[in-house]
Design a protein around this motif. Structure first.
Motif, PDB file in Angstrom:
ATOM      1  N   ASP A  88       0.860  -1.184   0.000  1.00 30.80           N
ATOM      2  CA  ASP A  88       0.000   0.000   0.000  1.00 30.80           C
ATOM      3  C   ASP A  88       0.897   1.235   0.000  1.00 30.80           C
ATOM      4  O   ASP A  88       2.121   1.121  -0.144  1.00 30.80           O
ATOM      5  N   ARG A  97       1.515   3.620   2.393  1.00 33.72           N
ATOM      6  CA  ARG A  97       1.707   4.308   3.670  1.00 33.72           C
ATOM      7  C   ARG A  97       3.153   4.626   4.012  1.00 33.72           C
ATOM      8  O   ARG A  97       3.400   5.186   5.056  1.00 33.72           O
ATOM      9  N   ASN A 151      -5.827   3.653  -2.418  1.00 33.46           N
ATOM     10  CA  ASN A 151      -5.415   3.546  -1.017  1.00 33.46           C
ATOM     11  C   ASN A 151      -6.211   4.512  -0.137  1.00 33.46           C
ATOM     12  O   ASN A 151      -5.651   5.399   0.506  1.00 33.46           O
ATOM     13  N   ASP A 152      -7.535   4.341  -0.118  1.00 35.67           N
ATOM     14  CA  ASP A 152      -8.373   5.292   0.600  1.00 35.67           C
ATOM     15  C   ASP A 152      -9.164   4.659   1.737  1.00 35.67           C
ATOM     16  O   ASP A 152     -10.021   5.300   2.336  1.00 35.67           O
ATOM     17  N   SER A 153      -8.907   3.381   2.034  1.00 39.95           N
ATOM     18  CA  SER A 153      -9.593   2.715   3.140  1.00 39.95           C
ATOM     19  C   SER A 153      -8.757   1.527   3.590  1.00 39.95           C
ATOM     20  O   SER A 153      -7.937   0.997   2.817  1.00 39.95           O
ATOM     21  N   PRO A 154      -8.920   1.068   4.832  1.00 34.70           N
ATOM     22  CA  PRO A 154      -8.172  -0.114   5.297  1.00 34.70           C
ATOM     23  C   PRO A 154      -8.409  -1.335   4.420  1.00 34.70           C
ATOM     24  O   PRO A 154      -7.485  -2.113   4.158  1.00 34.70           O
ATOM     25  N   GLU A 155      -9.665  -1.494   3.927  1.00 36.40           N
ATOM     26  CA  GLU A 155      -9.979  -2.647   3.095  1.00 36.40           C
ATOM     27  C   GLU A 155      -9.212  -2.607   1.768  1.00 36.40           C
ATOM     28  O   GLU A 155      -8.677  -3.626   1.309  1.00 36.40           O
ATOM     29  N   ASN A 156      -9.180  -1.420   1.150  1.00 35.34           N
ATOM     30  CA  ASN A 156      -8.458  -1.287  -0.116  1.00 35.34           C
ATOM     31  C   ASN A 156      -6.953  -1.431   0.070  1.00 35.34           C
ATOM     32  O   ASN A 156      -6.257  -1.997  -0.779  1.00 35.34           O
TER      33      ASN A 156
END
Length: 731
Positions: A575, A577, A622-627
């Motif tokens: 991801d 981050r 990359n806009d949510s924990p699931e994604n």
């Protein structure tokens, strides 16, 4: 024979009568022509031409008369007259230049003006005017060849007529339009047989009246209503501005050569207009004005201070007693030796829009804008608003809509209803194009397809927009400049599948969404392998293999053993981050984890390659924990030789039992040099729970990142020495 003789005799008698009739009509037409009453002259010229279609003089003068009503017909008539009689008039080259300029034939116009100039004596005062006309054609050529992405739309036949409509004024709620017309609905239009000729002006057209129309919707207006009542004077009356919450109106009246008046709302109508004071009005010509939103300053056009009676823009401020003070010029940056008219200011007062026959006009009046320099306390150099806002003819009365999203103006241009019409000006906006890519064979979606939309701006500057269809869903979405046709290149794995044309209609707002699906000739030769090889996923900032990943790796090793000719690429992803450098290392570690496990399970090293894409190829935004979880993965891709298709794979003979724990990773230190020259040092502790990464870029940028139990502690320094610290809990 008797009948033939009788016919010949009748024809002989009729011929002089016909000629006499034509001469009378031509004489009447010429009388109106000399008075510049072109609208009245045209019917008589047409009567002559109906009988004598090759009458060069009638064609020539009718062509000049048509220039105010039908530019293309004007060109046809004048050119035909010159072909029939090359010297139909001494100034025929001048008029050919004028009509070519209006019809966008700028090079031809310049040639005709130069030819006419050659016939004049050296000291002829007309040479200066011709030089200006030649410059107009040169200016117009530049503007026309560098158009703006602007949509010009006629308000339609409810508002516009074959006569002149101009001076649009819009209410604060954008629901009421006031405008000026010389159409057949003006006061006294049907009284042309009276002694004073009713409402006919010296040019043979009706005097101007003010009208209002209520908006029905974005495209339509109710039938206009005349406000002639108390607003109607003896000559021309024109709308200028509504202000003070639309309760007051500025207007023009043909009084003392033309003055500025104001009227107030009383119930549903307007009071008798009153003239502004002598600081604004004079014995000269005052044509237009604008009062700023705070009501403290008025900008107006006047010929009072001009030596040659041309218009200049002045301003005055309210005095303590509430009336207008002494006028001051806006300066020579704005004002020229030609007419400068119709001032209008943006809500913040920092931009002035005005019409001018000077500066670098395309011909006639053009719309210009100037930005106010607050430090220098003066107006900046005017900028021509460009084509298609401006044309080779008159373009005036530019007025912004209440929210500033579009504008109104008055213009005489090809495709209108006659003389000047009122138009709206909208900047062309982006439109969102979205959809899927399907196979023609079985209408299944194809993920990983690249779509590139290639087009051009109005000025031919290249445009290119790109997206890749998403995994599983096969969705794509691009935001493109609307109002043009795009060449859409569709490709997969860097190989072009097809190129299609797609016309995007004009959008004047940023919320237009257009659905467009593509159906292509494509067979996914890797689909079987990709189905057989499922992705494996990782925890945040980790490259330990999960239990479910072990099961999938056991399945993959079994398939590889059952298909000894099959090789795979093991691809690590992350991801977004952390830094790009850090994620490239983390992605490699994830790929290596899968590689090491498969190697331990008996898959030969020569059958596997690893690669890291870091965060560069996300499966999802990359806009949510699931994604983000979808992006922390390793993919397994069959490696095929050029031209090969995916073979039918044998299933695994028998999947080995999964070990109780993941294969241990090798702790220690490593050094990596990336393709761009970035050097990365990595240190992993014995339990793989603590990782330190140091990266140094080719231009001096540095980063240090420490992760422990899901916590990231990062320090970076860019090439300029600017430092950034980040500490976050990624769980």
């Amino acid at each position: 024979m008797k009948a033939s003789c009788a016919f010949a005799l009748a024809a002989a008698v009729a011929q002089p009568a016909l000629a006499q009739s034509s001469r009378k009509q031509l004489k009447t037409a010429n009388k109106y022509f000399e008075q510049e009453n072109y609208r009245a002259a045209i019917p008589f010229y047409e009567q002559v031409l109906a009988k004598e279609p090759n009458n060069a003089l009638a064609l020539f003068r009718a062509g000049i008369a048509y220039m105010s009503f039908d530019k293309e017909k004007a060109s046809d008539y004048i050119y035909k007259a010159q072909r029939l009689k090359p010297k139909v008039a001494k100034d025929v080259e001048y008029w050919l230049g004028r009509v070519d300029h209006l019809n966008y034939n700028f090079d031809e116009a310049i040639s005709h003006f130069q030819a006419y100039n050659a016939t004049l004596k050296k000291k002829d005062t007309r040479k200066g005017a011709l030089a200006q006309l030649i410059q107009h054609s040169k200016n117009a050529k530049v503007q026309f060849n560098s158009p703006k992405d602007i949509f010009v739309k006629n308000l339609g036949p409810t508002i516009n007529t074959s006569f002149s409509e101009h001076s649009p004024v819009i209410s604060a709620d954008d629901k009421l339009l006031l405008f000026t017309s010389r159409g057949e609905n003006v006061t006294g239009a049907g009284n042309t047989n009276s002694t004073d000729k009713g409402n006919i002006a010296s040019d043979g057209e009706y005097f101007e009246d003010v009208f209002e129309a209520k908006r029905i919707d974005d495209e339509n207006w109710e039938k206009p209503r005349s406000l002639s009542g108390v607003l109607n004077g003896k000559g021309h009356d024109a709308s200028i501005q509504v202000f003070d919450n639309d309760q007051k109106m500025l207007m023009y009246r043909q009084d003392e050569n033309g003055d500025i008046f104001y009227s107030e709302k009383a119930g549903g109508d307007w009071t008798a207009p009153k003239k502004l004071n002598n600081n604004i009005n004079s014995k000269g010509f005052e044509s237009d004005a604008f009062i700023t939103p705070d009501g403290l300053t008025i900008y107006f056009s006047t010929s009072k201070f001009s030596e040659d009676n041309t218009l200049d823009i002045y301003y005055a401020t309210r005095q303590a007693g509430g009336d207008w003070g002494e006028p001051k010029s806006v300066g020579t940056t704005i004002n020229t030796k030609f007419d400068d008219d119709s001032p209008y200011l943006s809500k913040d007062g920092k931009t002035m829009y005005f019409s001018s026959r000077g500066h670098n006009t395309m011909g006639g009046y053009d719309i210009f804008k100037s930005e106010y320099d607050e430090i220098g306390r003066k107006w900046g150099t005017p900028e021509n608003m460009g084509y298609p806002i401006n044309t080779p003819d008159d373009d005036t009365y530019y007025r912004l809509s209440p929210d500033g999203s579009y504008a109104y103006l008055s213009s005489y241009r090809i495709g209108g209803y006659g003389e000047k019409d009122i138009y709206t000006i909208n900047y062309i906006k982006n439109a969102i194009i979205r959809g899927k890519v399907f196979t023609k064979r079985d209408s299944t979606v194809i993920p990983g397809v690249e779509l590139v939309f290639n087009g051009t701006q109005a000025d031919k500057t290249a445009l290119s927009y790109r997206d890749v269809t998403k995994p599983v869903t096969g969705d794509y979405q691009v935001s493109v400049l609307s109002g043009r046709t795009y060449q859409v290149a569709v490709s997969k794995d860097s190989k072009n599948i097809t190129t299609e044309e797609f016309a995007v209609p004009i959008s004047t707002n940023d919320s237009t969404v257009i659905e467009k699906n593509f159906y292509v000739d494509y067979i996914d030769t890797t689909s079987q392998g990709m189905t057989a090889f499922k992705k494996i996923y990782f925890d945040t900032d980790k490259y330990k293999l999960r239990p479910e990943s072990i099961r999938e790796l056991n399945n993959i090793s079994g398939i590889l053993k059952a298909n000894p000719g099959l090789n795979i690429s093991i691809e690590g992803h992350c991801d977004s981050r952390n830094t790009d450098e850090y994620n490239m290392v983390l992605g490699q570690n994830r790929a290596d984890a899968a590689y090491n496990y498969l190697k331990k399970n008996g898959v030969a090293e020569t059958r596997m390659v690893t690669v890291s894409y870091g965060e560069r190829r996300p499966d999802a935004t990359n806009d949510s924990p699931e994604n983000m979880q979808l992006n922390r993965r390793v993919e397994f891709r069959p490696i095929l030789k050029e031209g090969d298709t995916m073979p039918v794979m044998k299933p695994a003979a028998s999947a080995p039992a999964a070990p109780a724990t993941a294969a241990p990773l090798q702790p220690g230190k490593s050094k990596v040099k990336l393709a761009d020259g970035t050097k990365v040092k990595t240190k992993v502790d014995e339990d793989s729970d603590k990782v330190k990464v140091k990266a140094k870029g080719p231009t001096g940028e540095e980063s240090k990142t420490k992760t422990k139990e899901g916590t990231i502690d990062s320090k970076t320094k860019d090439a300029n020495g600017e430092k950034t610290k980040v500490k976050t809990d990624n769980d």
